[in-house]
Design a protein around this motif. Structure first.
Motif, short mmCIF file in Angstrom:
data_model
loop_
_atom_site.label_atom_id
_atom_site.label_comp_id
_atom_site.label_asym_id
_atom_site.label_seq_id
_atom_site.Cartn_x
_atom_site.Cartn_y
_atom_site.Cartn_z
N LEU A 104 59.38 72.88 25.02
CA LEU A 104 59.44 71.90 25.92
C LEU A 104 58.37 71.69 26.04
O LEU A 104 58.10 70.67 26.98
CB LEU A 104 61.34 72.62 26.63
CG LEU A 104 62.34 72.64 26.94
CD1 LEU A 104 62.72 72.77 27.77
CD2 LEU A 104 62.60 70.81 25.66
N ASP A 105 57.37 72.32 25.90
CA ASP A 105 56.33 72.08 27.15
C ASP A 105 55.49 71.12 25.60
O ASP A 105 54.41 70.62 26.58
CB ASP A 105 55.49 73.41 27.18
CG ASP A 105 55.68 73.93 28.23
OD1 ASP A 105 56.16 73.85 29.34
OD2 ASP A 105 55.23 75.32 28.71
N ASP A 116 59.45 66.53 22.68
CA ASP A 116 60.44 65.25 23.35
C ASP A 116 61.42 65.49 22.83
O ASP A 116 61.43 65.87 21.26
CB ASP A 116 60.18 64.78 24.20
CG ASP A 116 59.32 63.48 23.80
OD1 ASP A 116 59.86 63.37 22.14
OD2 ASP A 116 58.81 63.11 24.14
N VAL A 117 62.81 64.59 23.17
CA VAL A 117 63.45 64.10 21.72
C VAL A 117 63.48 63.61 20.88
O VAL A 117 64.15 63.33 19.81
CB VAL A 117 64.81 64.18 22.68
CG1 VAL A 117 65.18 65.73 23.79
CG2 VAL A 117 65.03 62.78 23.99
#
Length: 94
Positions: free
Chosen positions: A83-84, A87-88
């Protein structure tokens, strides 16, 4: 780990909302089997009812529970690290 705050005040309210919006038949079946519980916190092989705090060993075999357990620390760490960086994205592009 503390129990997360629930969106409904009681198990009964949660089941009524589930019946209204998702599946009244599932609520009826679970009640007939004596499974009046709402899955709350999950850790390792166990899960806790969101309202009573009673715990069970999860013998249901989806989502990797048999292989990894709930919230396996290495999986959680890998997801946080990702997550760092990620993104999607956009499913239309490579």
């Amino acid at each position: 780990m503390a129990e997360p705050e629930q969106p409904f005040a009681s198990s009964e309210e949660t089941m009524a909302a589930f019946a209204r919006h998702l599946s009244a038949g599932k609520v009826e079946l679970y009640r007939s089997l004596g499974l009046e519980l709402v899955m709350g916190r999950r850790e390792g092989i166990r899960f806790w009812d969101a309202y009573s705090g009673r715990s069970w060993i999860n013998c249901h075999c989806n989502g990797g529970v048999f292989n990894l357990g709930h919230r396996h620390p290495r999986v959680v760490a890998a997801l946080r690290a990702a997550l760092d960086e990620l993104d999607v994205g956009n499913h239309h592009l490579i």
